[in-house]
Design an enzyme around this catalytic site. Sequence first.
Site, PDB file in Angstrom:
ATOM      1  N   GLY A 168     -69.136   9.002  68.935  1.00  0.00           N
ATOM      2  CA  GLY A 168     -67.710   9.243  69.190  1.00  0.00           C
ATOM      3  C   GLY A 168     -67.231   8.602  70.488  1.00  0.00           C
ATOM      4  NE  ARG A 169     -71.505  10.640  74.712  1.00  0.00           N
ATOM      5  CZ  ARG A 169     -72.038  11.423  73.777  1.00  0.00           C
ATOM      6  NH1 ARG A 169     -71.250  12.035  72.913  1.00  0.00           N
ATOM      7  NH2 ARG A 169     -73.339  11.602  73.707  1.00  0.00           N
ATOM      8  CD  GLU A 199     -69.184  14.694  74.080  1.00  0.00           C
ATOM      9  OE1 GLU A 199     -68.962  13.611  73.511  1.00  0.00           O
ATOM     10  OE2 GLU A 199     -68.508  15.710  73.848  1.00  0.00           O
ATOM     11  CD  GLU A 222     -60.490  20.919  68.861  1.00  0.00           C
ATOM     12  OE1 GLU A 222     -61.171  20.675  67.832  1.00  0.00           O
ATOM     13  OE2 GLU A 222     -60.994  21.228  69.955  1.00  0.00           O
ATOM     14  CG  HIS A 263     -50.460  11.177 100.150  1.00  0.00           C
ATOM     15  ND1 HIS A 263     -50.090  11.080 101.472  1.00  0.00           N
ATOM     16  CD2 HIS A 263     -50.504   9.907  99.675  1.00  0.00           C
ATOM     17  CE1 HIS A 263     -49.879   9.809 101.777  1.00  0.00           C
ATOM     18  NE2 HIS A 263     -50.124   9.074 100.708  1.00  0.00           N
ATOM     19  CE  LYS A 302     -70.451   9.533  64.104  1.00  0.00           C
ATOM     20  NZ  LYS A 302     -71.512   9.362  65.080  1.00  0.00           N
ATOM     21  CE  LYS A 356     -67.301  20.590  68.433  1.00  0.00           C
ATOM     22  NZ  LYS A 356     -67.801  19.392  67.780  1.00  0.00           N
TER      23      LYS A 356
HETATM   24  O1  F6P Z   1     -66.826  17.299  71.517  1.00  0.00           O
HETATM   25  C1  F6P Z   1     -67.746  16.891  70.585  1.00  0.00           C
HETATM   26  C2  F6P Z   1     -67.291  15.708  69.804  1.00  0.00           C
HETATM   27  O2  F6P Z   1     -68.156  15.586  68.724  1.00  0.00           O
HETATM   28  C3  F6P Z   1     -67.231  14.407  70.608  1.00  0.00           C
HETATM   29  O3  F6P Z   1     -68.466  13.847  70.811  1.00  0.00           O
HETATM   30  C4  F6P Z   1     -66.313  13.611  69.760  1.00  0.00           C
HETATM   31  O4  F6P Z   1     -65.842  12.477  70.412  1.00  0.00           O
HETATM   32  C5  F6P Z   1     -65.247  14.648  69.465  1.00  0.00           C
HETATM   33  O5  F6P Z   1     -65.968  15.860  69.302  1.00  0.00           O
HETATM   34  C6  F6P Z   1     -64.413  14.386  68.263  1.00  0.00           C
HETATM   35  O6  F6P Z   1     -65.186  14.341  67.103  1.00  0.00           O
HETATM   36  P1  F6P Z   1     -64.644  13.709  65.771  1.00  0.00           P
HETATM   37  O7  F6P Z   1     -64.324  12.292  66.017  1.00  0.00           O
HETATM   38  O8  F6P Z   1     -65.745  13.884  64.774  1.00  0.00           O
HETATM   39  O9  F6P Z   1     -63.411  14.473  65.371  1.00  0.00           O
END
Ligand code: F6P
Length: 523
Positions: free
Chosen positions: A246-247, A332, A191, A363, A185, A488
Amino acid sequence: MLEALRAHAAAHGDLRALVAGDHVRASTLGIELGELWLDLSKQPLTLELLDTLSLRADGQRLRDALDDLFAGRIVNRSENRAALHPLLRAVEAPPHLQAQHAAMRSVRNEMAALSDRLAQSGIETLINLGIGGSDLGPKLAYEALRSQRIAGRHLRFVANVDGAALEAAVAGLDPTRCAFVLASKSFGTQETRMNAISAQRWLAEHGLPGEQIAQRMVALTAKPDAARAFGIADDRILAFDEAIGGRYSLWSAIGFPLVFALGADRFESLLAGAALVDRHVQSAPWSKNAPFLMAVVELLHRIGYGYPAQAVVAYDERLARLPEYLQQLVMESNGKSITVDGSELVVPAAPVIWGGVGTSVQHAFFQSLHQGTDIVPVTFVAARNADHRFADHHPALLANMAAQSAALLRGRSFEEALAQESETGEMAIARARQRVFAGNRPSTTLLMDRLTPSALGSLIALYEHQVYLVGRLLGINSFDQWGVELGKELCGELLPLLTDVRSPLPASLDAGTLALLRRLRAG
Ligand code: F6P
């Protein structure tokens, strides 16, 4: 409402007593919703409580809260945004949202067209590079529905910045037959950017020229300019609105890998299943409103009884990703201790969500669910019908699930345990005591007819609305996530200290972190 929940919990500590002899519970506390059946009969609910809470819900203007959401008003106050995920799956939009609705539909057409173009150019595998909401939803849906995928199309997912994840994802792939989907987003997530750069390097190392590398990069983002600046071509950028959290973004361009792998029709069915729940939550009376009742149950457990956690156990191997998906959605969204107006929350908020797949986890952690010192309410999720060739296993799977919820409720008394002992004496008594099950442990069952795209869409939307209603009842904003920021920021400060091991370590760091960094720098 919260006071009523506390009073109810104080008066109803014995779930077995509530359930005993109440043969109408299964119908009054069971809700049919499209392809789903929600069974709350093993929860400490009563019709009186539902009457009280229905009045309180009206008093707390919960209908207005839903209207705010569906009308696209600002519900994410700290970021001054609406939350438009329901609009993504709406069949029709109110007049003032029609332009946005049309734009969303046109992105869906672009998704289908790009998917066809990629397939026609020989692409067989998409590797989704995204994390959090840009990973968990598509991954859950793909793994749940992969038996329905278009022949010859595959997805792989990389979320972690750990290079081992990317290495595993590209292992065995023919670079000429795969493309990378940069799902982010913000288009600024460490990452995903790092994985994207390494993916381009991997393609280059396999001899692909720059032009072909560019053809293998797709961006899904709310920041198309940032994607362009990264070098993604305009016809490979699928955009979505900033007002899609995002979620909550599975329904947006973030679902592109699903369109590729499952086809646009199945993606539309996923949206249709969610839309059905959208209509239900807006129109059903509170006493038959599934997301509302799920919200009530969560608050009753958390605030009334003080249970710190909830387990989600899918009796369906294909839903193995459901607990982690719900972890992000619930924790979150509502894992917060400050309300929208900045005051301190005086009650506990989101429970810890965890779980796994039945029967495997029977189990593992079920010992603790039955006899541990913490009561952990369980939600069982299953499909009534199997979709595989070993369908004769299915009754055994479902019998296990039914047995677990019955056992959690019923328990076993000391007398019953002692009667099963073949010996007498102190050891037999001690063993019988260890074989006692307190029972009285609540559970919810969520049953699908089959695991279809629309049933999955409904299931996810149920939880989305539960989360929103819980957030509104607690007075917190379910759509921001400030709690992920500090780590972060600190990572941004620490990373240069590990990439340049001769750089001076700042004395401002705590002694433990300094010692850890020294050790990490030693290699
Ligand atoms: O962990 C924080 C967050 O902003 C989440 O809410 C989101 O889903 C994720 O990082 C990934 O963010 P992006 O889609 O901006 O890479």
